[in-house]
Design a protein around this motif. Structure first.
Motif, PDB file in Angstrom:
ATOM      1  N   SER A  68       0.836  -1.199   0.000  1.00 23.19           N
ATOM      2  CA  SER A  68       0.000   0.000   0.000  1.00 23.19           C
ATOM      3  C   SER A  68       0.869   1.246   0.000  1.00 23.19           C
ATOM      4  O   SER A  68       0.454   2.305  -0.437  1.00 23.19           O
ATOM      5  CB  SER A  68      -0.909   0.026   1.222  1.00 23.19           C
ATOM      6  N   TYR A  69       2.101   1.069   0.463  1.00 20.91           N
ATOM      7  CA  TYR A  69       3.012   2.198   0.553  1.00 20.91           C
ATOM      8  C   TYR A  69       4.115   1.946  -0.469  1.00 20.91           C
ATOM      9  O   TYR A  69       4.467   0.809  -0.724  1.00 20.91           O
ATOM     10  CB  TYR A  69       3.629   2.266   1.949  1.00 20.91           C
ATOM     11  N   ASP A  99      -0.326  -4.942  11.266  1.00 18.66           N
ATOM     12  CA  ASP A  99       0.673  -4.270  12.105  1.00 18.66           C
ATOM     13  C   ASP A  99       0.130  -2.931  12.593  1.00 18.66           C
ATOM     14  O   ASP A  99       0.187  -2.610  13.769  1.00 18.66           O
ATOM     15  CB  ASP A  99       2.016  -4.094  11.374  1.00 18.66           C
ATOM     16  N   ILE A 100      -0.393  -2.133  11.650  1.00 17.64           N
ATOM     17  CA  ILE A 100      -0.821  -0.787  12.018  1.00 17.64           C
ATOM     18  C   ILE A 100      -1.937  -0.318  11.090  1.00 17.64           C
ATOM     19  O   ILE A 100      -1.933  -0.618   9.900  1.00 17.64           O
ATOM     20  CB  ILE A 100       0.391   0.184  11.984  1.00 17.64           C
ATOM     21  N   VAL A 101      -2.909   0.366  11.663  1.00 18.78           N
ATOM     22  CA  VAL A 101      -3.944   1.019  10.853  1.00 18.78           C
ATOM     23  C   VAL A 101      -3.667   2.513  10.902  1.00 18.78           C
ATOM     24  O   VAL A 101      -3.693   3.128  11.968  1.00 18.78           O
ATOM     25  CB  VAL A 101      -5.370   0.691  11.343  1.00 18.78           C
ATOM     26  N   ASP A 102      -3.358   3.049   9.710  1.00 19.61           N
ATOM     27  CA  ASP A 102      -2.923   4.440   9.587  1.00 19.61           C
ATOM     28  C   ASP A 102      -4.053   5.216   8.892  1.00 19.61           C
ATOM     29  O   ASP A 102      -4.990   5.666   9.557  1.00 19.61           O
ATOM     30  CB  ASP A 102      -1.608   4.423   8.799  1.00 19.61           C
ATOM     31  N   THR A 106      -5.797   0.281   3.717  1.00 25.72           N
ATOM     32  CA  THR A 106      -5.460  -1.136   3.547  1.00 25.72           C
ATOM     33  C   THR A 106      -6.546  -2.025   4.161  1.00 25.72           C
ATOM     34  O   THR A 106      -7.034  -2.950   3.512  1.00 25.72           O
ATOM     35  CB  THR A 106      -4.095  -1.456   4.203  1.00 25.72           C
ATOM     36  N   LYS A 130      -3.246   4.564  14.529  1.00 18.86           N
ATOM     37  CA  LYS A 130      -3.017   6.017  14.607  1.00 18.86           C
ATOM     38  C   LYS A 130      -4.325   6.705  14.251  1.00 18.86           C
ATOM     39  O   LYS A 130      -4.531   7.070  13.092  1.00 18.86           O
ATOM     40  CB  LYS A 130      -1.957   6.438  13.579  1.00 18.86           C
ATOM     41  N   TYR A 151       6.046   8.343  13.074  1.00 20.98           N
ATOM     42  CA  TYR A 151       6.450   7.184  12.280  1.00 20.98           C
ATOM     43  C   TYR A 151       7.223   6.209  13.163  1.00 20.98           C
ATOM     44  O   TYR A 151       8.219   6.573  13.776  1.00 20.98           O
ATOM     45  CB  TYR A 151       7.298   7.600  11.076  1.00 20.98           C
ATOM     46  N   VAL A 152       6.732   4.972  13.244  1.00 21.52           N
ATOM     47  CA  VAL A 152       7.363   3.986  14.120  1.00 21.52           C
ATOM     48  C   VAL A 152       7.956   2.824  13.328  1.00 21.52           C
ATOM     49  O   VAL A 152       7.468   2.473  12.257  1.00 21.52           O
ATOM     50  CB  VAL A 152       6.373   3.447  15.184  1.00 21.52           C
ATOM     51  N   LEU A 157       7.519  -3.573  11.776  1.00 22.59           N
ATOM     52  CA  LEU A 157       7.307  -2.363  10.971  1.00 22.59           C
ATOM     53  C   LEU A 157       8.635  -1.836  10.417  1.00 22.59           C
ATOM     54  O   LEU A 157       9.647  -1.855  11.104  1.00 22.59           O
ATOM     55  CB  LEU A 157       6.619  -1.277  11.796  1.00 22.59           C
ATOM     56  N   ASP A 158       8.573  -1.338   9.193  1.00 23.65           N
ATOM     57  CA  ASP A 158       9.803  -0.962   8.504  1.00 23.65           C
ATOM     58  C   ASP A 158       9.883   0.519   8.197  1.00 23.65           C
ATOM     59  O   ASP A 158       8.885   1.244   8.198  1.00 23.65           O
ATOM     60  CB  ASP A 158       9.882  -1.697   7.162  1.00 23.65           C
TER      61      ASP A 158
HETATM   62  P1  IMP Z   1      -2.902   2.459   5.881  1.00 24.56           P
HETATM   63  O1  IMP Z   1      -3.383   1.752   4.634  1.00 24.56           O
HETATM   64  O2  IMP Z   1      -2.616   3.922   5.593  1.00 24.56           O
HETATM   65  O3  IMP Z   1      -3.829   2.280   7.052  1.00 24.56           O
HETATM   66  O4  IMP Z   1      -1.501   1.875   6.290  1.00 24.56           O
HETATM   67  C1  IMP Z   1      -1.087   0.640   5.877  1.00 24.56           C
HETATM   68  C2  IMP Z   1       0.383   0.368   6.015  1.00 24.56           C
HETATM   69  O5  IMP Z   1       1.207   1.536   6.102  1.00 24.56           O
HETATM   70  C3  IMP Z   1       0.712  -0.404   7.272  1.00 24.56           C
HETATM   71  O6  IMP Z   1       0.341  -1.769   7.171  1.00 24.56           O
HETATM   72  C4  IMP Z   1       2.205  -0.168   7.347  1.00 24.56           C
HETATM   73  O7  IMP Z   1       2.882  -1.094   6.529  1.00 24.56           O
HETATM   74  C5  IMP Z   1       2.378   1.234   6.813  1.00 24.56           C
HETATM   75  N1  IMP Z   1       2.578   2.210   7.908  1.00 24.56           N
HETATM   76  C6  IMP Z   1       1.739   3.157   8.352  1.00 24.56           C
HETATM   77  N2  IMP Z   1       2.253   3.866   9.378  1.00 24.56           N
HETATM   78  C7  IMP Z   1       3.475   3.323   9.595  1.00 24.56           C
HETATM   79  C8  IMP Z   1       4.522   3.604  10.557  1.00 24.56           C
HETATM   80  O8  IMP Z   1       4.447   4.477  11.427  1.00 24.56           O
HETATM   81  N3  IMP Z   1       5.651   2.809  10.452  1.00 24.56           N
HETATM   82  C9  IMP Z   1       5.783   1.836   9.537  1.00 24.56           C
HETATM   83  N4  IMP Z   1       4.835   1.525   8.638  1.00 24.56           N
HETATM   84  C10 IMP Z   1       3.689   2.280   8.663  1.00 24.56           C
END
Ligand code: IMP
Ligand code: MG
Length: 179
Positions: A68-69, A99-102, A106, A130, A151-152, A157-158
């Motif tokens: 997704s990133y 791992d994380i919902v930003d 996703t 977050k 950012y973690v 997490l990478d």
């Molecule tokens: P979303 O689709 O924006 O909710 O985020 C999906 C993906 O972004 C996560 O599964 C992570 O792989 C990545 N991501 C978001 N925030 C972080 C962070 O702080 N550190 C590392 N990866 C992140």
């Protein structure tokens, strides 16, 4: 690890204790159900391994790889399945492990896509959330830790595909978050 770096945001002890609690809760909620625990790779691999062993009921394991990133930290806003599940989820109780919902994109995409395969239920368990960064109203049923808008890295997490093997979660202060 060349050296310890970053501000720890969640220690190994805090992580262990919270995952034990999540495991107990999921064990109770899924008693008598046909649970299939679906890990969203790569980010969820460390959390998944610990969570799975904290769940004390028979269950299936499976994985899905999504991107997704892009290689930096900026989201493309698009989600793509790179490798699909190997198990049939029809009629089963799916628990997605993230791992994380930003932004929430996703999780929203995965829930929508997997729901078409007619599981009996589909829920989401994420190690981190977050809430401040949410762009869409994604379904999240179990959250390990709510964290601020930083950012973690570590514990799966990478940052540019590195630091996933840090045994704790650390804040990378040098990384600018995309808007
Ligand atoms: P979303 O689709 O924006 O909710 O985020 C999906 C993906 O972004 C996560 O599964 C992570 O792989 C990545 N991501 C978001 N925030 C972080 C962070 O702080 N550190 C590392 N990866 C992140
Ligand atoms: Mg990532």
């Amino acid at each position: 690890m060349e050296r310890i770096f970053g501000r720890p945001i969640v220690t190994q002890e805090e992580m262990r204790a919270r995952i034990r609690e999540l495991g107990r809760q999921i064990t109770a909620d899924y008693a008598g159900k046909d649970l299939i625990l679906v890990g969203v790779l790569k980010g969820a691999y460390a959390f998944y391994a610990d969570l799975a062993r904290a769940i004390r009921i028979p269950m299936r394991v499976d994985f899905i790889i999504v991107t997704s990133y892009n290689s930096k930290t900026r989201t493309s806003g698009k989600v793509k399945i790179v490798a699909d599940l190997t198990e049939d989820i029809r009629g089963r109780d799916v628990l997605l492990v993230e791992d994380i919902v930003d932004s929430g994109l996703t999780v929203q995409y995965l829930v929508k896509t997997l729901a078409k395969r007619k599981p009996r239920s589909i829920k989401v368990c994420t190690l981190l959330s977050k809430p401040e960064r949410r762009k869409v109203d994604a379904q999240v049923d179990y959250v390990g830790f709510k964290i601020p808008n930083k950012y973690v890295v570590g514990y799966g997490l990478d940052y540019q595909q590195k630091y996933r093997n840090l045994p704790y979660l650390a804040v990378l202060d040098t990384v600018e978050e995309p808007v």
